[in-house]
Design an enzyme around this catalytic site. Structure first.
Site, PDB file in Angstrom:
ATOM      1  N   ASN A  11      68.485  57.608  30.056  1.00  0.00           N
ATOM      2  CA  ASN A  11      68.243  57.873  28.640  1.00  0.00           C
ATOM      3  C   ASN A  11      66.925  57.194  28.265  1.00  0.00           C
ATOM      4  OD1 ASN A  11      68.121  57.965  25.876  1.00  0.00           O
ATOM      5  ND2 ASN A  11      70.151  57.136  25.523  1.00  0.00           N
ATOM      6  N   PRO A  12      65.856  57.972  28.049  1.00  0.00           N
ATOM      7  CA  PRO A  12      64.563  57.369  27.740  1.00  0.00           C
ATOM      8  C   PRO A  12      64.531  56.643  26.401  1.00  0.00           C
ATOM      9  CG  PRO A  12      64.437  59.753  27.544  1.00  0.00           C
ATOM     10  CD  PRO A  12      65.796  59.430  28.092  1.00  0.00           C
ATOM     11  N   ASP A  69      75.321  51.513  26.273  1.00  0.00           N
ATOM     12  CA  ASP A  69      76.749  51.797  26.270  1.00  0.00           C
ATOM     13  C   ASP A  69      77.031  53.272  25.965  1.00  0.00           C
ATOM     14  OD1 ASP A  69      77.517  49.120  26.826  1.00  0.00           O
ATOM     15  OD2 ASP A  69      77.266  48.609  24.704  1.00  0.00           O
TER      16      ASP A  69
END
Length: 133
Positions: A11-12, A69
């Site tokens: 996830n960038p 998360d």
């Protein structure tokens, strides 16, 4: 053989954009450790669910969730949602680069990239139950 190759799902936007900055470091650590991998960058919320499910359906059985998360949660959902192999047969690793990192704190997972990558070479696996609500 995709069963021996890791699917790096990053996830960038994790950690307020830290994910994008960490990608070159993560890839360097993977290459140095001679870990075969493919990389996928998520594009929007929910994308990691579909990407994890698709990767497993293509033959991947090892996934690295690089993010926070939320990313980890989505990848878990993709693993549970796929029907190709039992979810317990999917090996999931985490490179924590989120803001809160509650999951890594709970399970004492290092946020050091080199440490996380070294664990891929000598994995300690544990089957964790997932519930449905």
């Amino acid at each position: 053989n995709l069963q021996d190759k890791w699917f790096l799902l990053l996830n960038p936007e994790a950690g307020s954009g830290k994910g994008r900055k960490m990608l070159p470091w993560i890839e360097s650590a993977l290459r140095k450790a001679r870990v075969a991998y493919s990389v996928y960058l998520t594009r929007s919320p929910g994308d990691a669910i579909n990407a994890a499910e698709k990767a497993i359906n293509q033959g991947y059985e090892k996934i690295i969730a690089a993010g926070g998360d939320g990313t980890f949660h989505e990848v878990c959902n993709g693993i549970i949602r796929q029907k190709r192999i039992p979810s317990a047969d999917v090996m999931l690793a985490l490179i924590p680069i989120g803001t809160g990192n509650d999951w890594p704190k709970t399970w004492n997972i290092s946020t050091n990239i080199q440490t996380a990558v070294s664990l891929l070479l000598q994995p300690r696996t544990q089957v964790l139950p997932a519930g449905r609500i």
